[in-house]
Enzyme design. Sequence first.
Site, PDB file in Angstrom:
ATOM      1  N   SER A 147       0.860  -1.197   0.000  1.00  0.00           N
ATOM      2  CA  SER A 147       0.000   0.000   0.000  1.00  0.00           C
ATOM      3  C   SER A 147       0.885   1.231   0.000  1.00  0.00           C
ATOM      4  O   SER A 147       2.067   1.165   0.369  1.00  0.00           O
ATOM      5  CB  SER A 147      -0.863   0.000   1.267  1.00  0.00           C
ATOM      6  OG  SER A 147      -1.617   1.197   1.360  1.00  0.00           O
ATOM      7  N   TYR A 160      -3.069  -0.682  10.236  1.00  0.00           N
ATOM      8  CA  TYR A 160      -2.919  -0.851   8.780  1.00  0.00           C
ATOM      9  C   TYR A 160      -1.505  -0.450   8.358  1.00  0.00           C
ATOM     10  O   TYR A 160      -0.816  -1.191   7.644  1.00  0.00           O
ATOM     11  CB  TYR A 160      -3.980   0.002   8.074  1.00  0.00           C
ATOM     12  CG  TYR A 160      -4.091  -0.253   6.587  1.00  0.00           C
ATOM     13  CD1 TYR A 160      -4.687  -1.418   6.104  1.00  0.00           C
ATOM     14  CD2 TYR A 160      -3.605   0.664   5.657  1.00  0.00           C
ATOM     15  CE1 TYR A 160      -4.800  -1.659   4.738  1.00  0.00           C
ATOM     16  CE2 TYR A 160      -3.712   0.441   4.298  1.00  0.00           C
ATOM     17  CZ  TYR A 160      -4.309  -0.721   3.844  1.00  0.00           C
ATOM     18  OH  TYR A 160      -4.415  -0.950   2.484  1.00  0.00           O
TER      19      TYR A 160
HETATM   20  N1  LIG Z   1      -7.954  -0.095  -3.007  1.00  0.00           N
HETATM   21  C1  LIG Z   1      -6.837   0.535  -2.772  1.00  0.00           C
HETATM   22  O1  LIG Z   1      -6.610   1.664  -3.220  1.00  0.00           O
HETATM   23  C2  LIG Z   1      -5.765  -0.081  -1.947  1.00  0.00           C
HETATM   24  C3  LIG Z   1      -4.695   0.718  -1.563  1.00  0.00           C
HETATM   25  C4  LIG Z   1      -3.664   0.163  -0.858  1.00  0.00           C
HETATM   26  C5  LIG Z   1      -3.675  -1.187  -0.561  1.00  0.00           C
HETATM   27  N2  LIG Z   1      -4.735  -1.944  -0.929  1.00  0.00           N
HETATM   28  C6  LIG Z   1      -4.700  -3.366  -0.561  1.00  0.00           C
HETATM   29  O2  LIG Z   1      -5.265  -4.150  -1.585  1.00  0.00           O
HETATM   30  C7  LIG Z   1      -5.854  -5.328  -1.017  1.00  0.00           C
HETATM   31  C8  LIG Z   1      -7.271  -5.480  -1.544  1.00  0.00           C
HETATM   32  O3  LIG Z   1      -8.001  -4.355  -1.194  1.00  0.00           O
HETATM   33  P1  LIG Z   1      -9.343  -3.878  -1.928  1.00  0.00           P
HETATM   34  O4  LIG Z   1      -9.209  -2.426  -2.132  1.00  0.00           O
HETATM   35  O5  LIG Z   1      -9.627  -4.753  -3.081  1.00  0.00           O
HETATM   36  O6  LIG Z   1     -10.378  -4.072  -0.734  1.00  0.00           O
HETATM   37  P2  LIG Z   1     -11.575  -5.092  -0.475  1.00  0.00           P
HETATM   38  O7  LIG Z   1     -12.533  -5.056  -1.612  1.00  0.00           O
HETATM   39  O8  LIG Z   1     -12.068  -4.765   0.891  1.00  0.00           O
HETATM   40  O9  LIG Z   1     -10.888  -6.528  -0.491  1.00  0.00           O
HETATM   41  C9  LIG Z   1     -10.353  -7.184   0.609  1.00  0.00           C
HETATM   42  C10 LIG Z   1     -10.521  -8.685   0.379  1.00  0.00           C
HETATM   43  O10 LIG Z   1      -9.822  -9.397   1.397  1.00  0.00           O
HETATM   44  C11 LIG Z   1     -10.619 -10.497   1.795  1.00  0.00           C
HETATM   45  N3  LIG Z   1     -10.295 -10.855   3.178  1.00  0.00           N
HETATM   46  C12 LIG Z   1     -10.389 -10.083   4.289  1.00  0.00           C
HETATM   47  N4  LIG Z   1     -10.056 -10.785   5.380  1.00  0.00           N
HETATM   48  C13 LIG Z   1      -9.714 -12.030   4.940  1.00  0.00           C
HETATM   49  C14 LIG Z   1      -9.285 -13.216   5.594  1.00  0.00           C
HETATM   50  N5  LIG Z   1      -9.118 -13.272   6.926  1.00  0.00           N
HETATM   51  N6  LIG Z   1      -9.052 -14.307   4.838  1.00  0.00           N
HETATM   52  C15 LIG Z   1      -9.223 -14.279   3.497  1.00  0.00           C
HETATM   53  N7  LIG Z   1      -9.622 -13.187   2.818  1.00  0.00           N
HETATM   54  C16 LIG Z   1      -9.873 -12.081   3.551  1.00  0.00           C
HETATM   55  C17 LIG Z   1     -12.069 -10.017   1.672  1.00  0.00           C
HETATM   56  O11 LIG Z   1     -12.955 -11.111   1.444  1.00  0.00           O
HETATM   57  P3  LIG Z   1     -13.797 -11.798   2.652  1.00  0.00           P
HETATM   58  O12 LIG Z   1     -14.338 -10.666   3.461  1.00  0.00           O
HETATM   59  O13 LIG Z   1     -14.829 -12.609   1.963  1.00  0.00           O
HETATM   60  O14 LIG Z   1     -12.811 -12.650   3.387  1.00  0.00           O
HETATM   61  C18 LIG Z   1     -11.976  -9.134   0.436  1.00  0.00           C
HETATM   62  O15 LIG Z   1     -12.268  -9.863  -0.733  1.00  0.00           O
HETATM   63  C19 LIG Z   1      -5.737  -5.172   0.494  1.00  0.00           C
HETATM   64  O16 LIG Z   1      -4.596  -5.859   0.969  1.00  0.00           O
HETATM   65  C20 LIG Z   1      -5.534  -3.671   0.660  1.00  0.00           C
HETATM   66  O17 LIG Z   1      -4.857  -3.353   1.861  1.00  0.00           O
HETATM   67  C21 LIG Z   1      -5.793  -1.418  -1.591  1.00  0.00           C
END
Ligand SMILES: NC(=O)c1ccc[n+]([C@@H]2O[C@H](COP(=O)([O-])OP(=O)(O)OC[C@H]3O[C@@H](n4cnc5c(N)ncnc54)[C@H](OP(=O)(O)O)[C@@H]3O)[C@@H](O)[C@H]2O)c1
Length: 255
Positions: A147, A160
């Site tokens: 991130s 985080y």
């Molecule tokens: N969007 C951004 O701009 C951004 C920026 C920086 C970093 N990131 C990183 O990108 C990744 C994905 O983020 P996103 O933006 O796509 O958010 P998101 O839609 O909230 O996705 C998070 C995913 O992680 C899964 N998850 C959560 N806890 C889990 C567990 N214990 N075991 C297995 N799966 C789990 C959730 O599915 P379930 O709830 O079904 O388990 C969900 O599908 C994360 O690591 C986030 O920190 C995103």
Amino acid sequence: MTSGEQASKVAIVTGAGTGIGRASALALLRGGYSVALAGRRMEPLEQTLGQAGSAASRAIAVSTDVGDPASVRALFAKTLESFGRLDVLFNNAGVGAPPVPMEDLTYEQWKLAVDVNLTGVFLCTQQAIQIMKSQDPMGGRIINNGSISAHAPRPNSAPYTATKHGVTGLTKSTSLDGRRYNIACSQIDNGNAATEMTDPMEAGIMQPHGSMAVEPRFDVKHVAETIVYIANLPLDTNVQFMTIMATKMPFIGRG
Ligand SMILES: NC(=O)c1ccc[n+]([C@@H]2O[C@H](COP(=O)([O-])OP(=O)(O)OC[C@H]3O[C@@H](n4cnc5c(N)ncnc54)[C@H](OP(=O)(O)O)[C@@H]3O)[C@@H](O)[C@H]2O)c1
């Protein structure tokens, strides 16, 4: 498979039911990969499968909690049983914590972020290395989702930010320890990809001096295309770290 036909490469994507994970799993499937989709909830994983069209025949959905060692072992065993090897692991699953001052966080809120964002990446990486170092041809690629918070915190984001800095440590250790087994490890640091996690930015989120501001986001498809690009590199070539972000988000400079 008929003789002369190339077996497709095999990937695991954690958090494949939503956001970056879903977009990346679909892009890998379109790119010819066989993909194991992991996440705690089956329903969003099945929705991802539903969007894959005929490529869904090269995909499995496995309900997995990445913070639970037994659940992670079961995911990797099921992937091996279904597809016979593992070429790419995308450690994508992640969670935030409530945006409150760190002195007001509960132990459970802290621990959930550590369990998913840090221990989850470690447990999946362990399983991947064990498979990748034993298979023929040996090796594979691990891509960690870091991130912008692996570089700089937002206000009230200690769990985080700390876990994402920890992911950077795991990326470096995996890159070094993986060399002897032909395992490459990359980290992709996203800033403001449009997903559920960043939806609150549409209404405005807190800035370092306490004011609220709407922040620009960018289309998650560009993250997915990046994952496929990295996954397709030959194993003697690596994107070690990469930042992909909304061009005008507050990061470079002082906000
Ligand atoms: N969007 C951004 O701009 C951004 C920026 C920086 C970093 N990131 C990183 O990108 C990744 C994905 O983020 P996103 O933006 O796509 O958010 P998101 O839609 O909230 O996705 C998070 C995913 O992680 C899964 N998850 C959560 N806890 C889990 C567990 N214990 N075991 C297995 N799966 C789990 C959730 O599915 P379930 O709830 O079904 O388990 C969900 O599908 C994360 O690591 C986030 O920190 C995103």
